[in-house]
Structures are given as structure tokens and as C-alpha cells.
Design an enzyme around this catalytic site. Structure first.
Site, short mmCIF file in Angstrom:
data_model
loop_
_atom_site.label_atom_id
_atom_site.label_comp_id
_atom_site.label_asym_id
_atom_site.label_seq_id
_atom_site.Cartn_x
_atom_site.Cartn_y
_atom_site.Cartn_z
N THR A 110 0.80 -1.22 0.00
CA THR A 110 0.00 0.00 0.00
C THR A 110 0.84 1.28 0.00
O THR A 110 0.29 2.38 0.13
CB THR A 110 -0.92 0.03 1.24
OG1 THR A 110 -0.10 0.01 2.43
CG2 THR A 110 -1.84 -1.17 1.27
N ARG A 148 6.59 3.74 10.06
CA ARG A 148 6.05 4.59 11.14
C ARG A 148 4.65 5.08 10.82
O ARG A 148 4.35 6.28 10.88
CB ARG A 148 6.97 5.78 11.39
CG ARG A 148 8.34 5.37 11.91
CD ARG A 148 9.20 6.58 12.22
NE ARG A 148 10.45 6.15 12.81
CZ ARG A 148 10.65 6.02 14.13
NH1 ARG A 148 9.69 6.30 14.96
NH2 ARG A 148 11.81 5.60 14.59
N GLU A 191 12.19 1.19 6.52
CA GLU A 191 11.67 0.92 5.17
C GLU A 191 12.36 -0.22 4.44
O GLU A 191 12.56 -0.16 3.22
CB GLU A 191 11.71 2.22 4.33
CG GLU A 191 10.95 3.36 5.01
CD GLU A 191 10.86 4.62 4.16
OE1 GLU A 191 10.82 4.49 2.92
OE2 GLU A 191 10.81 5.72 4.73
N PHE A 243 17.46 -1.47 6.01
CA PHE A 243 18.47 -1.94 6.98
C PHE A 243 18.31 -3.43 7.27
O PHE A 243 19.25 -4.09 7.72
CB PHE A 243 18.34 -1.19 8.30
CG PHE A 243 18.70 0.27 8.25
CD1 PHE A 243 19.38 0.81 7.17
CD2 PHE A 243 18.36 1.11 9.31
CE1 PHE A 243 19.71 2.17 7.14
CE2 PHE A 243 18.70 2.45 9.29
CZ PHE A 243 19.37 2.98 8.20
N TYR A 294 -3.07 16.89 6.52
CA TYR A 294 -3.24 15.91 5.44
C TYR A 294 -4.00 16.60 4.30
O TYR A 294 -5.14 17.05 4.48
CB TYR A 294 -4.04 14.72 5.98
CG TYR A 294 -4.13 13.54 5.05
CD1 TYR A 294 -3.30 12.44 5.22
CD2 TYR A 294 -5.08 13.49 4.03
CE1 TYR A 294 -3.39 11.33 4.40
CE2 TYR A 294 -5.17 12.39 3.19
CZ TYR A 294 -4.33 11.31 3.38
OH TYR A 294 -4.43 10.21 2.56
#
Lengths: 530, 530
Positions: A138, A216, A266, A269, A451
Site C-alpha cells: 500500500t 512509522r 523501510e 536496513f 493531510y
């Protein structure tokens, strides 16, 4: 406990659209009329039947991959690869709709657990094959479109088989979840024990636990349940050079909080193979209601008061004047009100006693601050439609409208400036006819997120048009001192602004961590690390 | 705003004792009687008049340092160097009391601001001089005893001149503080604006903002105000290779939270030159009261219920049976009660309405859970004595008693095991006559911290005796899956257990970050990074 699996299989999303293919719907006639009025009539249907490029991974590497993962867990057919190409930003959809599947992986591999992931990363490091971890797909910031240049191929690491509740501690109120679990699957597993995670982002129906942690994420009930990163007490990450197991207490002074280095990483790592989260008792009662404010400023000030006075409800959102006008509009009443004000949605969840007490206190305060209660109807309407907006985007894309969202966060004293300057930047690039709507979606004691939803005609080159608008808005965000993203992560789209936000030293730290954990650079190349 | 400085100068601590030299006092006669009864009579006075070793930094380097910092800000006299030698753990005090000042710095330098710190770090990197950042000097984990081997000398970077309130945003409720500000100085500066930070660790009177941040301090009002790391929204760090400025929003999804890499970094990655914290309105009303529980388990369960039901007061502490028995004992009543139960201190702060509402709700719940209200007297006694315990430690050290504290945290389901096993480990090494007291000092939804106070005869070699006890207790903490420290940081004392807690990969990440930010390794060598 024996690990528990979710009761139902999740539906795969459409390769060119959001969500369940069976749930797609056209715009209602009234809305279509509005669109034509604003932007004219343009049909822009998706190209059907496009296929991804041929598999570029050499046969001997594919054989090796099958030997490591088990042949049945390595998929190379076109349909599977098409479904694992990019995420669901508007640029992603525009490319998919145009038949452009050039970012498709060479193979989709499906590890069954932590050890499988470790084995895959070792194999990929040895053979210099790029790996893109994939949860719900998504992503809206280009985080699934890794670079493949310089690599022997690109493999999508699909977490769809890693969907177990591994442990539940009802005394400590923690649950250990595998990363492939989607939102509704988590709620089903926890709900069987009378518990909830309380994480409901707009992507909830499809997004995964691993994605929530790696980006996050923040949900619509964040005022009551907190951001996802605030829910995490422990995690396990498989990296190409070893496994990290973190989280020996709710809080610690044992050095820097390394959990916070993996949250938001993301997939660059390591791959999160389990996440231990704080859970809560499932609410016995929920109530959502609307409040009207004379202006966005008045409503924002009221949110700030609640946050700073320790009076936050479970859900707290506020639309600006333009968003309120559009949301409230039903065609029969257009023009009936010149001054719709600003709609706030307030939700309370908990035991009946908790809901009654908190609702009374919050309502008293909101009334004192100048709010007008609108009753449960606007709240109920919001709850029912809250996961539906992305479907509406597809319908608008079908009808020639360029529609996309973006978000940021800032401190309260900068909110008004940020709102004005992002709006101005979007209108300056998309034209004064562009619709720019905004709401406050998450609040904190010291600030809030904004937003934005943007709609404009697609024009000749919608990708270039949006890129210019996004760049202008992103520049405005950084000029106002705000963050380039409050809950959508960096991906590839936000990289230049992210680098400016954390500065040269911050970039060097990220590169040093990346080099230490992933020396071959196979994990999501081009994502997150500038 | 114009930066504001605190109204008063802070008192320097005694080089061999805690706190204000004028506030030292002997044990009351009754307590001395108890000590003799338990451990016998042994006078162990401190050696007076010891001097630190001669300055080992070469003259040309000293001249260079004076050129960089200004000669008046480079101090090399014995008294100043003695006052900047180590921290205030019991081993630190035992060494200082024995006249051992071998860890003294060669020079104490006092930068006036961020740019001075940058210049010092550049100079020290070039000349390979070790630098120990110093705030209040209250460290209890060996964090101020950096290695000097392999370096041309050791300089103490004293932040005493960096004590300004740099910015105040009363809309966002944030304050930007320089790192040298001590606890009371922060409260004085904020109090002038009707605000409070709400951070009151036992070290409050002497500890500094930089230290709070660099060690992830937690205060006695953490249930209401949160840990220090949770208060931080932004920070500036000077590193040998550049400056990090972080914190563009209350929360962000722009990659890993790099603020969390500097919080808890104990001066090993950089020097925090400013910290932006969330502040609150100063409470109009405060009330502290005692509650009695039949057992530590019953009281702990009640704390857990409050935390998990969202009913936390501002202060919440619970002593175990042994700590309660000792604290409640006044000599006239010893033996009067075989069953003192466990004392809980509950404090509420806020507006009168907030205090009344929260106190009613908490009291109702505590009563339902089996607690007995003891009224305000035990609470008031706790408030009045809460910063005094370290003075008592000095008096006990004078009388032959080995006394020290240690702390950890775990999830609720492991609390009982952790309590039992740490007690057992301490008694196994110090003897059954050792006094081991414990309280729950900080609570979270998913767990809590345990704070132990230990007293035993000093014996022939108190340093070795405590080292053995601390090692056994630390092993027990790790065996129980808990964290080696909840709010005292790693320093040098916790290094071996910290390395086990974060694992090989965690250690490698810390080393990579250290190598990137401080390639010459001059910052606090031997501290934090294993």
C-alpha cells in the site's frame, strides 16, 4: 502459546487500482456531475492486458533461489509479478494504468519465517540480487520501486506466509506479530482474546504489520491508541549480516533506542520478522460524533487545548473550510450554505463508564471553546466511509481527474503558516481551479499533522504535472520547518527533501548504518538512504 | 526571544560526597543505633587533602587549547580538576574517599556555546585528546571515567557556561534549553512563565539537561510527565564531523528517529548543545498521599491496572515489604508491627478540577483493588525527603556501611521473577545479613522499573565486594530478560551486560555510528560503545 494464524485469507489488490477488485465502483452520478462541472469531461480508462518485462534473473540464479527457498515459494509468472510492482501512489497507479510495469520484480519469493528470510538475504548478498520487502503493497511514496541497476536481478520478498500471532502476554498486554499480518487479520486474532491493537490507517484493510513498523504508520485513532511506533515494545530484524533482537523492557536507558533505528527503516536496513506491540482491551462501546467550528483556526485551537490539557478523545480530526464544504455537499444543497464552517470528528472508545466520563469532559470543553455539537450522524458517516477514499481515487482517475494526497506535521505555532503555504504552492503549480482540501489528522501536545487532498485536471502529462506540484509543496513544507512526512515514510519520492531535513550528518549516519548491516547494498536500493 | 539565564548560580558538589557540602549531616542517633545493631560499629572516614595527578597534557597542547577556548575558560588547578573527577556512584565515592583521584582530567574547559564546542571537538580530534562532556556530574554508572590510554590527554568539557533558555514557544508548549542548565534552574526559568518541565529525578538538584538527555533520565513524576526522552522534540548535537539538528515535528515518518540515537548516547557520539522539550503549565495544586497494600504483588497489580486503564496519577511509587518496614520504622515503633504491608505513594498535580477528578477516579479504583488510604502524611514525608537519600548514603559510608542502588525494568509478567532473582543474587554475594530494599519507581502499560537499595557491611575491600554483588545482580537481570538499566545509563559499569542486551549486531551498529561521527574516537572513550 502455539502460534495462531488468522481465520481468513486476504484478498489481493488489483494491479492497477486500490483494494479489492470486487469493491471497485464508479462515481455516483451526482459526483460525476460535480467533476464535469469543475474539470470538464475526460474519460481516461486504464490500458488492459499489459505484461511485465521478461524475467531478467539468469537461470542459474533462479535455480539457486529455488534451492534456498523451496521451488514452490519462488514465483515468476506474469500475474504474480504484476501484482508486486510498485505501490499505490497516484504516480504508481498512473504508470500501471498506462501499462508500464517496468519496475516488476524478476521473482516473488515467499519465506515461511525468520530463518527463511536470513537464508534469502545471505543468498542475495552473495549474488548481488536486490531485495524489496513487501507487506501489503500500500506504499504511496515509491518505497517499493527499488533500483535494479548494478544488480543481477530484483526479487520481491513477499511476507504473505508470515502471518502468525507468535506470542500473547495478557498480563503485560503485549502481542508478538509476524510482519505479513494485515490490519483486519491482526484485529481478528486479537479480537478472539478480547483485545485490539487500535491501529486503523486508511490503508488498514490491506496494509501489514511489517509495513506499519517500517514506515512509522499512524492510524485514525492515534489520539487514543498512539502512533504505530509508539505501540512497539520489541522487534526482531533479519539483516544481511545478522539478527537484531531488541526490546527487553517498555523503556530503557541502555544506550540509544535501537528499536527507533529499525522503525522507519523501510526495509533498507533489514527485514522485520516479528514485532511485539502493546495491545489494549477491545472497546465495549464506541461513539463518533460531529462538531462544527466557525473556522479551521478555531477548531485547531480547540484540538490544541484538548491535547495540552490531557483531554484527548480516541479519534480527533478536523477538516478545513474547503474539505468541509465538499464533504458536506450533497448535490441538492450546493449553494444552500455559504458558510459550512469546519467539521470536527470526535470519537470515544472504551468501557461505557470511560466513554461517558471522557465524552462529558471533552464535550464540556469543546462547547466552552466555541464548538457546536452536530450529533452522531457526521461521526457515523465518517466511520462507515473511512477506508473508502482510495476507491474513489480510482474512479476519479478513470474520469480524467488527477487526485492525490500528501501529508506533513509541524508544531502548533507553525500550523497556520504551513497550511497556507502548502495550499499556495499546490495552486500555483496546478492552477487556481485545483481543489486543495486539508484536515488535521493527528494531534500531539506540541503540534499536529496536516493531510492534504488535491484534485485537478490530469492534462497532457499527469505524471509531470503531479511531480511539479509535489515538488513545490515539498519545498514549501521544508521552508516552513515542517517534516516531509508524518506517516507515509520516505520511499524514493521524498528522498531529496528527507536529505535536507536530516542534513548532511544525518545522511552520513544512515549510510554508515546501512553499510554496516547491508554491506552489499541489496536491501531496497535507492529507498530511504540518500 | 532574548535568551534567558537562570537567576542563581548552582552550588558545586563536594568532591568526595553528594550534593551541597553545607547540607551534609550525620545519621540521626536512632538510625546510627540501627546501623550498629545490624552491621556493627565501624568508622570509615574519608581521606582528606588528596590531590589529583599532575597535568599530563603537554604545554604546547595546553597553549593550543587556550588559544581555541580563551585562556580564562581552560582551568588546570587541582581543586577544579578534583571536582570534575568521576561521578557519584558508590564506587566513585569509595575511590574519592580513599584519596584516589587518578581519573582526574588534565584540564577543565568551559565552552560558552555551540560554536565553542564545535571548535573544541575539532581541536581535540586533530590532537587526539579525549573529551568527557560534563553536566551535573551526578552519573552513577562510571560514565565520567573515560579511558585516557592512547590519547595525548583528557579534557573535561564542562557545560557550566551553557545555561540559557534559548527559545520558548508557548503556543506549541516547547522550550529550547542549553545543556548545562540544572534541574532547579530549568524550573526557575520556566516557572517565571507559569510553566514546568516536570522532570524530578533524585539527582534533580544537581543534574543537567544535557545529562538528562544523554542518559535517558526518568523522574519521580514520570507517570504524569513522562520520561525525559519522551519530553524531547528536538535537539542539536555538535559532533567531531559536523552538527546534527533534528526535530522538525512532534512526530514524523521521515525515516528512523535519529533523535533517539542521540538520546542515550552518553557523550560518545556528540555533545548535545541544545535540547527542545515539551513543557506543561505549572500545576496550581499538588497532593501526595499514602496507600497501604497487603503485599508487593497486590500493590504492583494495582499499579498495572491503573497504567492499563489509562488512570495514571502524576506520581506513583510502591515500596516492597522490606523497604516499607524500614522507611516506616521510627525507633519507638520497631517491632510494633510484624506486617507493615507495602507503602504506595500517589501524587496528583494540575488544576484543582483536574486533581479532584483524577484523585477521585484513582482512589475509587485503588480502593476496589484492595488498597487502604493512609492520608496525606506519608505522601508529604516522601515529597520532603525525596532528594535527600544520597546525603544519607554519605553518612552511611562514614560509618562502615556499603550502600548503593541499582535499577532495571521489565514487562509486568516478569516483575515478580525479576524482583526475587535480583534480591537472591545480591544476598548470595553480600551475605544474608545484607539489606535489600526495592520499589517500583516508574510504570508503563506493559511493565515497570524496579529500583533496589542495598546495604551491607563494607568489609575489607568494599569496591571488590560491590563489584561482585553488582555483577551477580546484573547477570540475574539479563537472565530474567530485563534491561540492564531503566534510567541510569550504561557508562562503563554496565558495558558487558549492555553488549549482551543489544547483541553483536547492535554493538556493530553503535560502533559504525561512532566511527562515522567521531572517527578519532575522542568522545568519552570507553563509555557506552563496547
Amino acid at each position: 502459546m502455539t502460534p495462531q494464524s488468522p481465520p481468513v485469507e486476504t484478498v489481493e489488490m488489483h494491479p492497477q487500482r486500490w483494494g479489492d477488485p470486487d469493491a471497485a465502483s464508479d462515481l455516483p452520478a451526482s459526483a460525476l456531475g460535480l467533476v464535469e462541472l469543475a474539470f470538464g469531461r475526460h474519460e481516461t480508462p486504464a490500458v488492459l492486458g499489459a505484461a511485465p518485462p521478461p524475467v531478467a534473473l539468469a537461470d542459474d540464479l533462479l535455480d539457486g533461489l529455488r534451492a534456498v527457498m523451496g521451488a514452490e515459494h519462488v514465483l515468476t509468472d506474469d500475474a504474480t509479478r504484476a501484482l508486486r510492482t510498485r505501490g499505490k501512489s497516484t504516480p504508481d497507479l498512473l504508470r500501471a494504468r498506462a501499462g508500464d510495469l517496468t519496475d516488476a520484480p524478476d521473482a516473488v519469493v515467499r519465506p515461511g519465517g525468520h530463518d527463511d528470510v536470513v537464508a534469502l538475504l545471505a543468498w542475495a548478498s552473495e549474488h548481488r540480487v536486490a531485495v524489496v520487502p513487501f507487506g501489503g503493497g500500500t506504499c504511496v511514496t515509491g518505497g517499493l520501486a527499488a533500483r535494479r541497476d548494478g544488480f543481477a536481478g530484483l526479487v520481491n520478498l513477499d511476507l504473505v506466509r508470515m502471518k502468525r500471532l507468535l506470542a500473547l502476554d495478557e498480563v503485560s498486554m503485549t502481542a508478538t506479530l509476524e510482519p505479513g499480518l494485515r490490519g483486519p487479520e491482526v484485529e481478528a486474532l486479537l479480537g478472539a482474546h478480547g483485545l485490539t491493537l487500535g491501529h486503523f490507517p486508511q490503508s488498514y484493510e490491506h496494509a501489514s504489520v511489517g509495513g506499519f513498523a517500517a514506515t512509522r504508520s499512524s492510524g485514525q485513532s492515534s489520539a487514543g491508541y498512539g502512533r504505530f511506533d509508539a505501540m512497539v515494545v520489541g522487534l526482531t530484524a533479519a539483516t544481511p549480516t545478522g539478527t537484531l533482537e531488541l526490546g527487553s523492557a517498555p523503556a530503557s536507558a541502555a544506550g540509544p533506542d535501537l528499536r527507533q533505528l529499525l522503525l522507519g527503516s523501510e526495509g533498507a536496513f533489514g527485514v522485520l520478522t516479528s514485532v511485539t506491540v502493546r495491545v489494549r482491551r477491545a472497546p465495549e462501546e464506541t461513539t463518533y460524533e460531529g462538531w462544527r467550528w466557525p473556522s479551521f483556526a478555531a477548531g485547531s485551537d480547540a484540538m490544541r487545548a484538548l491535547a495540552q490539557e490531557g483531554l484527548l478523545p480516541t479519534v480527533l480530526r478536523l477538516s478545513d473550510e474547503d474539505e468541509t464544504a465538499l464533504n458536506l455537499a450533497d448535490p441538492s444543497s450546493i449553494g444552500a450554505s455559504d458558510d459550512p464552517g469546519c467539521l470536527m470528528v470526535v470519537g470515544h472508545e472504551g468501557t461505557p463508564a470511560q466513554v461517558a466520563a471522557r465524552r462529558a469532559a471533552v464535550s464540556e470543553r469543546l462547547t466552552a471553546l466555541g464548538g457546536t455539537p452536530l450529533g452522531p450522524e457526521p461521526g457515523q458517516r465518517w466511520v462507515e466511509g473511512r477506508f473508502h477514499a482510495p476507491y474513489l481515487r480510482d474512479a476519479l482517475l478513470d474520469h480524467g481527474v488527477l487526485v492525490e494526497t500528501m501529508e506533513t506535521a509541524t508544531f502548533w505555532s507553525q500550523r497556520e503558516r504551513l497550511h497556507a503555504e502548502v495550499r499556495a504552492a499546490l495552486r500555483a503549480t496546478l492552477g487556481d481551479g485545483a481543489l486543495v482540501l486539508c484536515h488535521v489528522s493527528h494531534v500531539y501536545e506540541t503540534g499536529c499533522s496536516l493531510y492534504f487532498t488535491v484534485a485537478a485536471p490530469q492534462g497532457e502529462d499527469p505524471l509531470a504535472r503531479w511531480a511539479a506540484a509535489k515538488a513545490a509543496a515539498s519545498d514549501a513544507i521544508l521552508a516552513a520547518g515542517a517534516t516531509i512526512t508524518h506517516h507515509h515514510a520516505v520511499g524514493t519520492d521524498h528522498l531529496p527533501w528527507f536529505a535536507r531535513e536530516v542534513g548532511d550528518v544525518g545522511v552520513r549516519v544512515l549510510r554508515a548504518v546501512k553499510a554496516e548491516l547491508d554491506p552489499a547494498g541489496i536491501l531496497n536500493p535507492g529507498v530511504l538512504v540518500p
